[in-house]
Design a protein around this motif. Sequence first.
Motif, PDB file in Angstrom:
ATOM      1  N   SER A  36       0.827  -1.105   0.156  1.00  0.00           N
ATOM      2  CA  SER A  36      -0.088   0.103  -0.142  1.00  0.00           C
ATOM      3  C   SER A  36       0.890   1.104   0.031  1.00  0.00           C
ATOM      4  N   GLY A  37       0.236   2.538  -0.435  1.00  0.00           N
ATOM      5  CA  GLY A  37       1.019   3.667  -0.471  1.00  0.00           C
ATOM      6  C   GLY A  37       0.736   4.595  -1.702  1.00  0.00           C
ATOM      7  N   THR A  38       1.697   4.872  -2.368  1.00  0.00           N
ATOM      8  CA  THR A  38       1.557   5.563  -3.537  1.00  0.00           C
ATOM      9  C   THR A  38       1.714   4.718  -4.600  1.00  0.00           C
ATOM     10  N   VAL A  39       0.525   3.657  -4.880  1.00  0.00           N
ATOM     11  CA  VAL A  39       0.483   2.555  -5.592  1.00  0.00           C
ATOM     12  C   VAL A  39       0.564   3.154  -7.143  1.00  0.00           C
ATOM     13  N   ASN A  40       0.165   4.182  -7.370  1.00  0.00           N
ATOM     14  CA  ASN A  40       0.071   4.639  -8.783  1.00  0.00           C
ATOM     15  C   ASN A  40       1.316   5.009  -9.342  1.00  0.00           C
ATOM     16  N   TYR A  41       2.333   5.094  -8.290  1.00  0.00           N
ATOM     17  CA  TYR A  41       3.702   5.534  -8.757  1.00  0.00           C
ATOM     18  C   TYR A  41       4.819   4.311  -8.636  1.00  0.00           C
ATOM     19  N   PHE A  42       4.307   3.306  -8.783  1.00  0.00           N
ATOM     20  CA  PHE A  42       5.102   1.968  -8.890  1.00  0.00           C
ATOM     21  C   PHE A  42       4.385   1.189  -9.929  1.00  0.00           C
ATOM     22  N   ARG A  43       5.476   0.155 -10.389  1.00  0.00           N
ATOM     23  CA  ARG A  43       5.017  -0.913 -11.343  1.00  0.00           C
ATOM     24  C   ARG A  43       6.033  -2.022 -11.159  1.00  0.00           C
ATOM     25  N   VAL A  44       5.459  -3.087 -11.792  1.00  0.00           N
ATOM     26  CA  VAL A  44       6.374  -4.170 -11.599  1.00  0.00           C
ATOM     27  C   VAL A  44       6.964  -4.867 -13.081  1.00  0.00           C
ATOM     28  N   SER A  45       8.330  -4.608 -13.038  1.00  0.00           N
ATOM     29  CA  SER A  45       8.956  -4.836 -14.476  1.00  0.00           C
ATOM     30  C   SER A  45       9.991  -5.868 -14.247  1.00  0.00           C
ATOM     31  N   ASN A  46       9.650  -6.802 -15.189  1.00  0.00           N
ATOM     32  CA  ASN A  46      10.915  -7.921 -15.055  1.00  0.00           C
ATOM     33  C   ASN A  46      11.359  -8.497 -13.941  1.00  0.00           C
ATOM     34  N   SER A  57      10.375  16.685  -8.627  1.00  0.00           N
ATOM     35  CA  SER A  57      10.855  16.105  -7.412  1.00  0.00           C
ATOM     36  C   SER A  57       9.640  15.585  -6.350  1.00  0.00           C
ATOM     37  N   SER A  58       9.705  14.481  -5.843  1.00  0.00           N
ATOM     38  CA  SER A  58       8.761  13.631  -5.536  1.00  0.00           C
ATOM     39  C   SER A  58       9.287  12.662  -4.297  1.00  0.00           C
ATOM     40  N   THR A  59       8.356  12.340  -3.312  1.00  0.00           N
ATOM     41  CA  THR A  59       8.496  11.248  -2.439  1.00  0.00           C
ATOM     42  C   THR A  59       7.475  10.127  -2.679  1.00  0.00           C
ATOM     43  N   LEU A  60       7.888   8.862  -2.876  1.00  0.00           N
ATOM     44  CA  LEU A  60       7.067   7.594  -3.235  1.00  0.00           C
ATOM     45  C   LEU A  60       7.391   6.589  -1.994  1.00  0.00           C
ATOM     46  N   TYR A  61       6.395   5.927  -1.705  1.00  0.00           N
ATOM     47  CA  TYR A  61       6.668   4.823  -0.603  1.00  0.00           C
ATOM     48  C   TYR A  61       5.713   3.580  -1.127  1.00  0.00           C
ATOM     49  N   LEU A  62       5.776   2.468  -0.397  1.00  0.00           N
ATOM     50  CA  LEU A  62       5.042   1.384  -0.369  1.00  0.00           C
ATOM     51  C   LEU A  62       5.504   0.786   0.740  1.00  0.00           C
ATOM     52  N   SER A  63       4.541   0.070   1.373  1.00  0.00           N
ATOM     53  CA  SER A  63       4.432  -0.704   2.607  1.00  0.00           C
ATOM     54  C   SER A  63       3.674  -1.828   2.610  1.00  0.00           C
ATOM     55  N   THR A  64       4.205  -2.995   3.398  1.00  0.00           N
ATOM     56  CA  THR A  64       3.179  -4.009   3.527  1.00  0.00           C
ATOM     57  C   THR A  64       3.420  -4.678   4.985  1.00  0.00           C
ATOM     58  N   SER A  65       2.384  -5.468   5.245  1.00  0.00           N
ATOM     59  CA  SER A  65       2.477  -6.197   6.592  1.00  0.00           C
ATOM     60  C   SER A  65       3.564  -6.794   7.033  1.00  0.00           C
ATOM     61  N   SER A 191       4.733  -3.160  12.634  1.00  0.00           N
ATOM     62  CA  SER A 191       3.504  -3.275  11.943  1.00  0.00           C
ATOM     63  C   SER A 191       3.633  -3.418  10.402  1.00  0.00           C
ATOM     64  N   TYR A 192       4.974  -2.884   9.933  1.00  0.00           N
ATOM     65  CA  TYR A 192       4.889  -2.722   8.578  1.00  0.00           C
ATOM     66  C   TYR A 192       6.453  -2.633   8.289  1.00  0.00           C
ATOM     67  N   PHE A 193       6.469  -3.271   7.000  1.00  0.00           N
ATOM     68  CA  PHE A 193       7.943  -3.027   6.395  1.00  0.00           C
ATOM     69  C   PHE A 193       7.669  -2.319   4.762  1.00  0.00           C
ATOM     70  N   GLY A 194       8.777  -1.523   4.620  1.00  0.00           N
ATOM     71  CA  GLY A 194       8.537  -0.759   3.299  1.00  0.00           C
ATOM     72  C   GLY A 194       9.657  -0.281   2.597  1.00  0.00           C
ATOM     73  N   VAL A 195       9.315   0.416   1.468  1.00  0.00           N
ATOM     74  CA  VAL A 195      10.341   1.155   0.529  1.00  0.00           C
ATOM     75  C   VAL A 195      10.064   2.422   0.426  1.00  0.00           C
TER      76      VAL A 195
END
Length: 864
Positions: A36-46, A57-65, A191-195
Motif C-alpha cells: 500500500s501507499g503511492t501505488v500509482n507511482y510503482f510498477r512491476v517490471s521484469n 521532485s517527489s517522495t514515493l513509498y510502499l509498505s506491507t504488513s 506493523s509494517y516493512f516498506g520502501v
Amino acid sequence: MRKTLLLFLIICSKLVSAQLIDDFSDGDFTSSPKWSGTVNYFRVSNGYLQSNGPQASSTLYLSTSNTLAAAAVWEFYLKLSFDPSTTNYPRIYLVSNKEDLSSTSDMQAYYLQLGSPSNAENFFLVKQNGTTSTTLLNLPDKPRSNANAVTVRVRVERDLNGHWDIYTDFTGGRNFTFDGSVIDNTFISTSYFGVYCRYSTGNRFNQFYFTDFKIESYVAAPPQLLEVKSLDDQTFEVTFDKAVNASALQSSNYGLSGLGSPQKAEAGINPAKIKLSYADAVPSGNYTLTVSHIADLRNNVMPVPQVKSFLHIKKYIAKKGDVIINEIMANPKGVKGLPETEYIELWNKSDEYIIVSGWKYSKDAATKPVVLTADTLAPKQYLILCANANAPLLKPFGKAMGLASWPALTNTKANLKIYDMHDNLIDEVSYTDTWYQDAKKKSGGFSLELINPYGNCTGGANWIASIAEYGGTPGSKNSVYNDEKDTQGPQIILTTIINPRVIQIDFDKKLAAHTAINISNYVMNNGVGTPVSIELVEPLYKTVMLTFEKDLTKGIEYTLTCSNLTNCSGAEMQQGRNASKFFYAKDILPNSILISEVLFNPKVRGAEFVEIYNNTEHILDLKDLKIGNADRKNDKIISNVSLFIQPKTYWVLSANIEHLKETYSVKYPDQMVKMPNMPAYNNDKGMVALYVDDKIIDSFSYHEKMHHALLKNYKGVSLERVSFNRHTNESTNWQSAAVIAGYATPTSENSQQENGILKNEVVLVSKTFSPDQDGFEDTLQINYRFKQNGNLATINIYTDKGLLVRNLIRNNSMPTQGSLEWDGLDNNGKLCKVGVYVIKFETFTAEGEVERFTKTCVLAAKLN
C-alpha cells in the motif's frame, strides 16, 4: 503419500518462519502480499518493483504488513540507475509502526538509507522517533564497479537483545561481508516493512528497483573461519565471517600445524580480522590453522573447532626485473570502460612470492618517492598502483593499492621507478607519448602496455597503446602481450640518404638497443668506414641514423654491411641478409628531367597524368623532385624514398595508375608512380612545373587549343612533346597523341615526335601474305613514317577491279611513325578471296597538305 506430506510440512515450516517473501515473479504487488501507499507511482517490471513517479521532485513509498521486529533477519536487493546523494536516495524501512512511511507523526521506525556526497558510500542505519531521526550506524564505504549506479544485496540481523549486524554485497550476489554492528533495542515491535524513494532530480522518477524481499526469524550462529593469509614470515591474518569478541584475542584458541599457538593474537581495525604473531620466521609450506572457542559479539561460541589450510611463502629478496612496470594509464581522459583515473600496473614476473612492504615508487627525479603499503605479490600476479581515493574504483579489476601521495602522471613523458625497501632499483620506465604509435589513442583514454616482458628490447620498441575494448587491462594480462621468441634475425629493408654524411637504415624488425648503437657493427665500402655516431629512432626502434666523417660521393654505388645486430628476442642478423647496396644519385639540374606528356582533361571518372623523361645519361633520384602548378602551395612530393629513374626513360605520375592501365596501352607499368593526389590542373589551360627545392627544372604552360585543329573532343587525349631538343613552351613542340596510339602513350615513346626524315614514306614489309594462321605472314604489315607530326590518314583496300573491300582506318590522327596490319578480312568480317589487292594510303594535315600512296599486294593461299 508420505513424500507428499513431508513436502507439505517443509513448505509450511518455511512459511511459518518467514514473515515476508516477495520477488515479484507474479508481476503484481497488490496481493500476496499486498503493498500500500503511492501505488500509482510503482510498477512491476521484469521481476523488479520499479518506481514510476512524476517527473518532478517527489517522495514515493510502499509498505506491507510485517510483525517480525526482534530476533529477525531482513534481506533485499536494491538497484539504482544513478549515484545516490543527499537529495536523491532510497530508504528501506525495516521496522515501522505506520503504514504511511512519509508520516512523521508518532512514527517509530528503523530504516536503512543510501546516499551521500561521495561515490563510494554505504548505508547508514537510522532510528526515527516522530520527527527525530538518529543515525545509529554509519557503514564503511565500499567500492562500486560503476560510480554512477548501484547494485547491492543487503542482509540485516537483529537478536532479542537489540544487537544489529549488517552485511552487504555490492555486486548483487550473496558473498556478504560484515560491515558493522550496533546495539539498540528501543523499538521491539512493528506493523509494517516498506520502501521509500526520494528524488529532487526529475529524471530519477523510474530509476529505483527493488526485489528479493525476505523477512524471517533470526537463528543464532557462531562465527565461521573464512580465511588465513601470511602478512610476513612471522605474522598471519585470520578472517571470520562476522565480528568476534575478546575470546579471539586468546592465543591458546589457535594452533598452527607443527608450530602450535602464536605468541600473540591482536585485533585490527576490522573486528572480523585477527592478527597472529609467532616469535620466529615460519618456513614456507602448506599449513593448517585450527581455531576453537571463538565467539561473536552476541556470545555465540563455536561448538567445535574449525580448520583452514593455506600456503605460506617465506620472504624472498627480489632482484632487478623480478617485478616490472607493465602498464601505464597516464591520460585517462575519455576512457571507455574503466574508471577515469591514472594508474600504473606492476607485474611479478618471477616464480616467487614477493613482499612489497616498504617499496618505493617515484615519478621523475624532482618528485619525492611514495612508500607502498604492506602487501605480497604472488608469482605472476598484478598490482595496480593509484591514488588512495581511486583505489576503490580499481579494486574490481584486480589487486589495487592506493598511495597516500600520488604523483600525477604527465601525458607527454615521465620517468617512473620502483625501488625495494633498501633503495635497490627493481624497474625503470621512461615513457613518451610517441610510444602509443597511434595519434588518436595518444590524445587520451588508452593505456600504454608492455608487449614482451621477456624480450631484450626496451623503451618504445616494447610498448604500444592498449587494444583492449575498455582502453586498458589493469589487473589482467595485457591486450598486446606477446612472448613468442622470434628466431629470425633482422633484415635491412630500405636505405635512404638524408644528406651527404647521414644515411637512414630501416629494418624489418625492432632492434635490441645495445647492438643497434654499437658503431663497430656498421661498415661502408669505398673507403668510408664506420660511422662516427648513431641514433636509434624511437618509438619503433626499427630505424638507425648513421653519421659518417666525410661526404659520400654522388654518382656511385655503396654497400653498407652490418654485423652482430639482433632483434628483441636476441636473434642475430644472418649472413647474406646483412648488407645493403644503394646508389647516391647526382643532383637534378634544370632540363635534366623534362615534361614529356600531359593528360589534363581526362575522361569522365578518369585520371590525369604527367609523363616525365630523364634527359641525361645517368641515373637520377625522383625523391628530390616535386611536381606542381603555378601555385607553389600545391606542390606535391613525388616520392618520400629513393626512386631511381634510368637514363632516357619515361615515367608517369598519376593518382590513379590502375585506371590508366585499363584505359591506355602501358608498355612499362613499373615506370608509374601512384601519387596520393596530384596538383590541380584545369581542363582548359594551366601550367605543369617540376621543382627541386625552389629551382625550376622544367615547366609547361598548356592550353587546350594546342590539340590538333581537327580534334573535336579533347577528353582523354594527351598532349605529347614532339622534341626534347626544342624549348618546352614552343607551341609547335606539342601535339595531340595519335588515335592509332590510343590517344596517349604513358611510359613509352610519344606517338608524335621528330624523326629527321625528309619525306613521308609508306612501305609494305612483304607484298604477299596468307591469312591461314600457320604463323607465317598471316597479316599484311604496313609501315609508315612522316616528316612532321599531326598527320591524319585514311587507308582503304580495293580488289584489282577497283571494288572496295575494307576501310582499314578513316580520318585517324597518326603517330609520326608506326605500323598497321590487314588481316585479310573485308568490312563484313569475311576472308577475302585469293588475288591481287590495292592499298590506297592518303594523308593530310590541318594546313590542307595532302599526299597519296598506292601499294599492291597478293592475298595467297596454300595449294592442296
